[in-house]
Design a protein around this motif. Structure first.
Motif, PDB file in Angstrom:
ATOM      1  N   TYR A   1       0.829  -1.213   0.000  1.00  0.00           N
ATOM      2  CA  TYR A   1       0.000   0.000   0.000  1.00  0.00           C
ATOM      3  C   TYR A   1       0.862   1.261   0.000  1.00  0.00           C
ATOM      4  O   TYR A   1       0.391   2.341   0.340  1.00  0.00           O
ATOM      5  N   ASN A   2       2.116   1.128  -0.414  1.00  0.00           N
ATOM      6  CA  ASN A   2       3.021   2.269  -0.495  1.00  0.00           C
ATOM      7  C   ASN A   2       2.710   3.118  -1.722  1.00  0.00           C
ATOM      8  O   ASN A   2       2.106   2.644  -2.696  1.00  0.00           O
ATOM      9  N   THR A   3       3.152   4.353  -1.688  1.00  0.00           N
ATOM     10  CA  THR A   3       3.047   5.256  -2.827  1.00  0.00           C
ATOM     11  C   THR A   3       4.418   5.310  -3.498  1.00  0.00           C
ATOM     12  O   THR A   3       5.441   5.442  -2.817  1.00  0.00           O
ATOM     13  N   TYR A   4       4.426   5.197  -4.819  1.00  0.00           N
ATOM     14  CA  TYR A   4       5.677   5.176  -5.570  1.00  0.00           C
ATOM     15  C   TYR A   4       5.740   6.342  -6.545  1.00  0.00           C
ATOM     16  O   TYR A   4       4.720   6.890  -6.938  1.00  0.00           O
ATOM     17  N   LYS A   5       6.957   6.682  -6.957  1.00  0.00           N
ATOM     18  CA  LYS A   5       7.159   7.782  -7.900  1.00  0.00           C
ATOM     19  C   LYS A   5       6.663   7.427  -9.291  1.00  0.00           C
ATOM     20  O   LYS A   5       6.203   8.281 -10.031  1.00  0.00           O
ATOM     21  N   THR A   6       6.795   6.146  -9.656  1.00  0.00           N
ATOM     22  CA  THR A   6       6.362   5.743 -10.995  1.00  0.00           C
ATOM     23  C   THR A   6       5.461   4.515 -10.934  1.00  0.00           C
ATOM     24  O   THR A   6       5.667   3.629 -10.107  1.00  0.00           O
ATOM     25  N   GLU A   7       4.481   4.527 -11.795  1.00  0.00           N
ATOM     26  CA  GLU A   7       3.621   3.368 -12.023  1.00  0.00           C
ATOM     27  C   GLU A   7       3.396   3.278 -13.517  1.00  0.00           C
ATOM     28  O   GLU A   7       3.137   4.292 -14.169  1.00  0.00           O
ATOM     29  N   LYS A   8       3.540   2.091 -14.050  1.00  0.00           N
ATOM     30  CA  LYS A   8       3.301   1.920 -15.480  1.00  0.00           C
ATOM     31  C   LYS A   8       2.845   0.512 -15.750  1.00  0.00           C
ATOM     32  O   LYS A   8       3.028  -0.397 -14.928  1.00  0.00           O
ATOM     33  N   THR A   9       2.251   0.325 -16.911  1.00  0.00           N
ATOM     34  CA  THR A   9       1.810  -0.995 -17.343  1.00  0.00           C
ATOM     35  C   THR A   9       2.656  -1.417 -18.529  1.00  0.00           C
ATOM     36  O   THR A   9       2.845  -0.644 -19.472  1.00  0.00           O
ATOM     37  N   VAL A  10       3.198  -2.624 -18.455  1.00  0.00           N
ATOM     38  CA  VAL A  10       3.984  -3.182 -19.549  1.00  0.00           C
ATOM     39  C   VAL A  10       3.339  -4.495 -19.987  1.00  0.00           C
ATOM     40  O   VAL A  10       2.664  -5.153 -19.198  1.00  0.00           O
ATOM     41  N   THR A  11       3.546  -4.849 -21.220  1.00  0.00           N
ATOM     42  CA  THR A  11       3.020  -6.105 -21.747  1.00  0.00           C
ATOM     43  C   THR A  11       4.121  -7.157 -21.697  1.00  0.00           C
ATOM     44  O   THR A  11       5.225  -6.942 -22.202  1.00  0.00           O
TER      45      THR A  11
ATOM     46  N   GLU B   1      -0.916  -8.011 -19.132  1.00  0.00           N
ATOM     47  CA  GLU B   1      -0.714  -6.608 -18.806  1.00  0.00           C
ATOM     48  C   GLU B   1      -0.230  -6.566 -17.364  1.00  0.00           C
ATOM     49  O   GLU B   1      -0.966  -6.935 -16.450  1.00  0.00           O
ATOM     50  N   VAL B   2       1.004  -6.137 -17.166  1.00  0.00           N
ATOM     51  CA  VAL B   2       1.636  -6.155 -15.850  1.00  0.00           C
ATOM     52  C   VAL B   2       1.779  -4.718 -15.348  1.00  0.00           C
ATOM     53  O   VAL B   2       2.369  -3.877 -16.018  1.00  0.00           O
ATOM     54  N   LYS B   3       1.213  -4.463 -14.180  1.00  0.00           N
ATOM     55  CA  LYS B   3       1.353  -3.147 -13.553  1.00  0.00           C
ATOM     56  C   LYS B   3       2.629  -3.165 -12.714  1.00  0.00           C
ATOM     57  O   LYS B   3       2.773  -4.003 -11.825  1.00  0.00           O
ATOM     58  N   MET B   4       3.548  -2.257 -13.034  1.00  0.00           N
ATOM     59  CA  MET B   4       4.803  -2.150 -12.295  1.00  0.00           C
ATOM     60  C   MET B   4       4.836  -0.812 -11.576  1.00  0.00           C
ATOM     61  O   MET B   4       4.341   0.191 -12.089  1.00  0.00           O
ATOM     62  N   ARG B   5       5.445  -0.810 -10.390  1.00  0.00           N
ATOM     63  CA  ARG B   5       5.567   0.426  -9.632  1.00  0.00           C
ATOM     64  C   ARG B   5       6.912   0.438  -8.914  1.00  0.00           C
ATOM     65  O   ARG B   5       7.456  -0.620  -8.578  1.00  0.00           O
ATOM     66  N   GLY B   6       7.415   1.639  -8.715  1.00  0.00           N
ATOM     67  CA  GLY B   6       8.683   1.755  -8.036  1.00  0.00           C
ATOM     68  C   GLY B   6       9.118   3.195  -7.900  1.00  0.00           C
ATOM     69  O   GLY B   6       8.366   4.116  -8.208  1.00  0.00           O
ATOM     70  N   ASN B   7      10.326   3.380  -7.465  1.00  0.00           N
ATOM     71  CA  ASN B   7      10.894   4.719  -7.315  1.00  0.00           C
ATOM     72  C   ASN B   7      11.988   4.899  -8.357  1.00  0.00           C
ATOM     73  O   ASN B   7      11.715   5.335  -9.457  1.00  0.00           O
TER      74      ASN B   7
END
Length: 135
Positions: free
Chosen positions: A66-76, A81-87
């Motif tokens: 439940y953390n907030t990250y600087k980036t979130e994106k979806t890649v295939t 469809e994979v949701k990736m998140r990170g800093n």
């Protein structure tokens, strides 16, 4: 959670056929195996400094992140469809095959260590491909 010593024992307790990563970044090995009822498998891999928490379930929201990250994106990745998140790199990823939900989360092995636990997008994709049979 119910802890297990082997993947075979944990998989036998599930109501579905669970797959686990066949490919991990160098230095990671199996650390903990557990289930939550018969519809949720959690496997933790560690390199001593970082943990990779892999989860698969018949439920939909299983990441526990439940953390907030600087980036979130979806890649295939293959058909997924994979949701990736990170800093700076990637901390977590979630995806579904329509029947099962999957989650990967990288964290410091010791939460107070200050270790950068994120992996590269390429490392995440490699792990995902090893679970999904995507070439």
């Amino acid at each position: 959670f119910t802890e297990y010593k082997t993947l075979a024992d944990a998989k036998a307790a599930l109501s579905f056929a669970a797959r686990v990563p066949a490919s991990l970044p160098d230095g990671f090995s199996l650390s903990h195996i557990s289930t939550l009822s018969d519809n949720f498998l959690q496997v933790i891999f560690t390199d001593g400094k970082r943990d990779i928490n892999y989860r698969v379930s018949t439920d939909s929201d299983i990441s526990g992140d439940y953390n907030t990250y600087k980036t979130e994106k979806t890649v295939t990745v293959g058909d997924f469809e994979v949701k990736m998140r990170g800093n700076a790199r990637v901390s977590g990823a979630t995806w579904s095959d329509g029947k099962l939900s999957y989650s990967l989360l990288c964290t410091p092995a010791n939460y107070n260590s200050g270790v950068d636990a994120e992996l590269s997008e390429t490392e995440f994709i490699s792990i995902i491909k090893s679970v999904t049979d995507v070439k």
